[in-house]
Write a protein that holds these residues in place. Sequence first.
Motif, PDB file in Angstrom:
ATOM      1  N   ASN A  94      -2.196  -7.028  -4.510  1.00 32.23           N
ATOM      2  CA  ASN A  94      -1.367  -8.179  -4.166  1.00 32.23           C
ATOM      3  C   ASN A  94      -0.465  -8.506  -5.356  1.00 32.23           C
ATOM      4  O   ASN A  94      -0.931  -8.930  -6.411  1.00 32.23           O
ATOM      5  CB  ASN A  94      -2.256  -9.365  -3.810  1.00 32.23           C
ATOM      6  CG  ASN A  94      -1.442 -10.590  -3.400  1.00 32.23           C
ATOM      7  OD1 ASN A  94      -0.208 -10.531  -3.279  1.00 32.23           O
ATOM      8  ND2 ASN A  94      -2.120 -11.703  -3.188  1.00 32.23           N
ATOM      9  N   ARG A  95       0.835  -8.323  -5.186  1.00 28.62           N
ATOM     10  CA  ARG A  95       1.771  -8.510  -6.295  1.00 28.62           C
ATOM     11  C   ARG A  95       1.836  -9.952  -6.766  1.00 28.62           C
ATOM     12  O   ARG A  95       2.234 -10.230  -7.898  1.00 28.62           O
ATOM     13  CB  ARG A  95       3.172  -8.050  -5.874  1.00 28.62           C
ATOM     14  CG  ARG A  95       3.338  -6.540  -5.878  1.00 28.62           C
ATOM     15  CD  ARG A  95       4.721  -6.147  -5.346  1.00 28.62           C
ATOM     16  NE  ARG A  95       5.782  -6.879  -5.998  1.00 28.62           N
ATOM     17  CZ  ARG A  95       6.359  -6.522  -7.145  1.00 28.62           C
ATOM     18  NH1 ARG A  95       5.946  -5.447  -7.777  1.00 28.62           N
ATOM     19  NH2 ARG A  95       7.333  -7.234  -7.656  1.00 28.62           N
ATOM     20  N   ALA A  96       1.403 -10.885  -5.932  1.00 26.78           N
ATOM     21  CA  ALA A  96       1.502 -12.301  -6.311  1.00 26.78           C
ATOM     22  C   ALA A  96       0.517 -12.669  -7.417  1.00 26.78           C
ATOM     23  O   ALA A  96       0.714 -13.672  -8.112  1.00 26.78           O
ATOM     24  CB  ALA A  96       1.259 -13.181  -5.087  1.00 26.78           C
ATOM     25  N   SER A  97      -0.534 -11.902  -7.579  1.00 27.90           N
ATOM     26  CA  SER A  97      -1.551 -12.263  -8.569  1.00 27.90           C
ATOM     27  C   SER A  97      -1.854 -11.115  -9.523  1.00 27.90           C
ATOM     28  O   SER A  97      -2.997 -10.909  -9.924  1.00 27.90           O
ATOM     29  CB  SER A  97      -2.841 -12.680  -7.845  1.00 27.90           C
ATOM     30  OG  SER A  97      -3.296 -11.626  -7.003  1.00 27.90           O
ATOM     31  N   SER A 113       6.461   2.024 -10.614  1.00 29.26           N
ATOM     32  CA  SER A 113       7.598   1.157 -10.278  1.00 29.26           C
ATOM     33  C   SER A 113       7.361   0.240  -9.077  1.00 29.26           C
ATOM     34  O   SER A 113       7.823  -0.915  -9.098  1.00 29.26           O
ATOM     35  CB  SER A 113       8.867   1.989 -10.086  1.00 29.26           C
ATOM     36  OG  SER A 113       8.736   2.858  -8.984  1.00 29.26           O
ATOM     37  N   PRO A 114       6.648   0.670  -8.018  1.00 23.83           N
ATOM     38  CA  PRO A 114       6.417  -0.285  -6.921  1.00 23.83           C
ATOM     39  C   PRO A 114       5.601  -1.495  -7.347  1.00 23.83           C
ATOM     40  O   PRO A 114       5.715  -2.566  -6.752  1.00 23.83           O
ATOM     41  CB  PRO A 114       5.661   0.560  -5.880  1.00 23.83           C
ATOM     42  CG  PRO A 114       5.981   1.973  -6.209  1.00 23.83           C
ATOM     43  CD  PRO A 114       6.122   2.011  -7.686  1.00 23.83           C
ATOM     44  N   VAL A 115       4.770  -1.331  -8.378  1.00 23.96           N
ATOM     45  CA  VAL A 115       3.905  -2.412  -8.829  1.00 23.96           C
ATOM     46  C   VAL A 115       4.627  -3.323  -9.819  1.00 23.96           C
ATOM     47  O   VAL A 115       4.492  -4.553  -9.778  1.00 23.96           O
ATOM     48  CB  VAL A 115       2.621  -1.848  -9.477  1.00 23.96           C
ATOM     49  CG1 VAL A 115       1.683  -2.973  -9.881  1.00 23.96           C
ATOM     50  CG2 VAL A 115       1.922  -0.890  -8.526  1.00 23.96           C
ATOM     51  N   LEU A 150       7.637  -7.125 -17.349  1.00 18.24           N
ATOM     52  CA  LEU A 150       7.420  -5.803 -17.921  1.00 18.24           C
ATOM     53  C   LEU A 150       8.563  -4.867 -17.554  1.00 18.24           C
ATOM     54  O   LEU A 150       9.083  -4.141 -18.410  1.00 18.24           O
ATOM     55  CB  LEU A 150       6.081  -5.229 -17.439  1.00 18.24           C
ATOM     56  CG  LEU A 150       5.785  -3.783 -17.839  1.00 18.24           C
ATOM     57  CD1 LEU A 150       5.758  -3.633 -19.358  1.00 18.24           C
ATOM     58  CD2 LEU A 150       4.472  -3.312 -17.216  1.00 18.24           C
ATOM     59  N   ALA A 151       8.954  -4.871 -16.292  1.00 20.01           N
ATOM     60  CA  ALA A 151      10.045  -3.998 -15.851  1.00 20.01           C
ATOM     61  C   ALA A 151      11.343  -4.359 -16.550  1.00 20.01           C
ATOM     62  O   ALA A 151      12.102  -3.475 -16.980  1.00 20.01           O
ATOM     63  CB  ALA A 151      10.215  -4.092 -14.332  1.00 20.01           C
ATOM     64  N   LYS A 152      11.611  -5.644 -16.699  1.00 22.87           N
ATOM     65  CA  LYS A 152      12.860  -6.063 -17.351  1.00 22.87           C
ATOM     66  C   LYS A 152      12.880  -5.677 -18.827  1.00 22.87           C
ATOM     67  O   LYS A 152      13.915  -5.248 -19.355  1.00 22.87           O
ATOM     68  CB  LYS A 152      13.043  -7.571 -17.178  1.00 22.87           C
ATOM     69  CG  LYS A 152      13.266  -7.977 -15.717  1.00 22.87           C
ATOM     70  CD  LYS A 152      13.299  -9.479 -15.535  1.00 22.87           C
ATOM     71  CE  LYS A 152      13.481  -9.845 -14.063  1.00 22.87           C
ATOM     72  NZ  LYS A 152      13.461 -11.297 -13.831  1.00 22.87           N
TER      73      LYS A 152
END
Length: 619
Positions: A240-243, A300-302, A308-310
């Motif tokens: 769950n990307r929200a948490s 990348s999907p996570v 972190l990605a930025k």
Amino acid sequence: MEKVVYALFVVPWLLALIVFVSPWHRVRQAVTLISLPVLSYLTFLLWNSELPLFIHTPRWLELAFTLYDYGLLAYFLYQGFKFRNFLVTVLAVAQLFLLSWALTVMPHSETANLYVDRLSVAIYALVATVGSLICIYATKYMEQENLERENRFVAILLWFLGVMNLAVTVNNLEWFFALFETTTLASYILIRFRWDRVSVENALRALWMNQVGGIAILLGILFAVKYYGLYHFTDFLKLNRASLVMIPFGFLAISALVKGAQLPFHRWLLGAMVAPTPVSAILHSATMVKIAPYLILRLSPVIKGTLLAKLLIITTGFVFVAAGMFALTQDNFKRILAYSTISLLGLMMLTASMGSPIAVLASVLLILFHGAVKALLFMEAGIMEKLFKAKRIEDIRRLVEKAPITVMFVSIGFMSMTIVPFGIFVAKWLALEEASNFLAHGAYVGSIIFMAVGGVILTLLYFKVIGIMTRKRGEFIRFKLEKLPPLYLLTTVPLVIFTLVASLLIALFSQEFVNPIVASVVGKPAAIAAQGLTLKTPLSELYGWQIVGALLLLLVVPVIAYFVHFEGTDRVYPYTCGEKVELTIGTYNFFCISRVEPLIETAATALFVLTLILGGGLV
């Protein structure tokens, strides 16, 4: 299809064994040549099969990987003691401790340990074609070596191909660590191949720097188990990307930056230049460093849209520019190529970190086309060394007068990374266009600046080298074609054809070829099989007229240049009495950039640390 997957690992290893024990040079060449059609055919079978493919492995294989892990780390420890290298020794001890800790806390999982999707198959294709061609090229390049050295060298390269195929197949993070460090082992052995003092020193540097990446993976495993109880790539996609807690992914991203030779860990890849040229070709193109963008694509999907990605976008974008600047200061041809690889690896990871379908497409195109082009350029670098004793900028001045075929191949390689319609240019274009859709985010604004400035710097670099190589004396009229060994042509011409043709094929058939790869990266496991995510616009509609114009220029300009000369004319300078004066043209060397190199490396180190601490959520 499981047998086909296993064959992609086993076949290169069997061929490597045959090459190693064979006493005949022709047999070694024939066996190495077999790798190209066999691996290509196996890859074709997988591409046309039902994917994704989850492969459950027997229990004994898990035990074998664990024993292999300990054996590999014990070898690293032995090398540290043998050469009295403090960093290698300490890092090996740390890895042994962390591995033991990870094995004690890792829960049992029913998830398949091997996983094959379209992205994996795309890397298989790169290894099968480009990697095999490099191995074939190496049999000719090493022909002057004694029997034992040639056997060992080519065998290691073939074994390396199987290792890379397995590395992009494993789903289990512990197994990925084992393969990650196996590529470290291979690079260490290949870099020190000549066994002189400089080779050993650079090999040890490559070893300890990549050990840092291995430690990052082990820490990533420990935190992944602590927070999620998971240690498989495909299981991460179900979170769950929200948490999300980003610490595990922060450490995994750091391992990718290390393996991708991003500043400040770039010196291990530069040091690899002391090895025979086929080593540079295999490290830069088909294997080793491509694990870096591959790992970011898996994550990348996570991490898409997270801090972190930025931070990864900013860090790799900075390296894209900085490494290009450093390349401008170099006078060694192979070091120029090395810095450009570091720069473009930054761009590959930048686009992978963005995570959108178009950005993923750009990253995949960069991986595939850069692999072919950089293999071509390093092969030509080896040819220039062997046949023309040309290693530095001064050595390649006016090389076109005695080696026009070689110069043409090098020019095609450089232009394919610079202009339309070639794949690398298209990837940069797509990435810029995609970043422009997220101008509300500072990282994406920064990415546009980095991509624009870095692209200009690399273009300047490539055409600087082309200009030096293609200079002609005023009285020079005719080219005399050099005689190249047939095996050199056999291995380089296919790469030239690929750079000229593949971009058009991708443009025309992007929906059939590229969309499944993009869907594999971006989609959830259930959506991947259905290929529910596709790019709706073929690339040919995005840049159709540019393709025609670029091809016309590519065909017309060299023909015009052939007939341009100064026959029957005199060159005079002011304040002379009309006498002939030799014309000399210099190229600006950009040495002034070297003055700020320590400052740039310090900034890169700061970004590296911030990516882990802030992006990984350690605060």
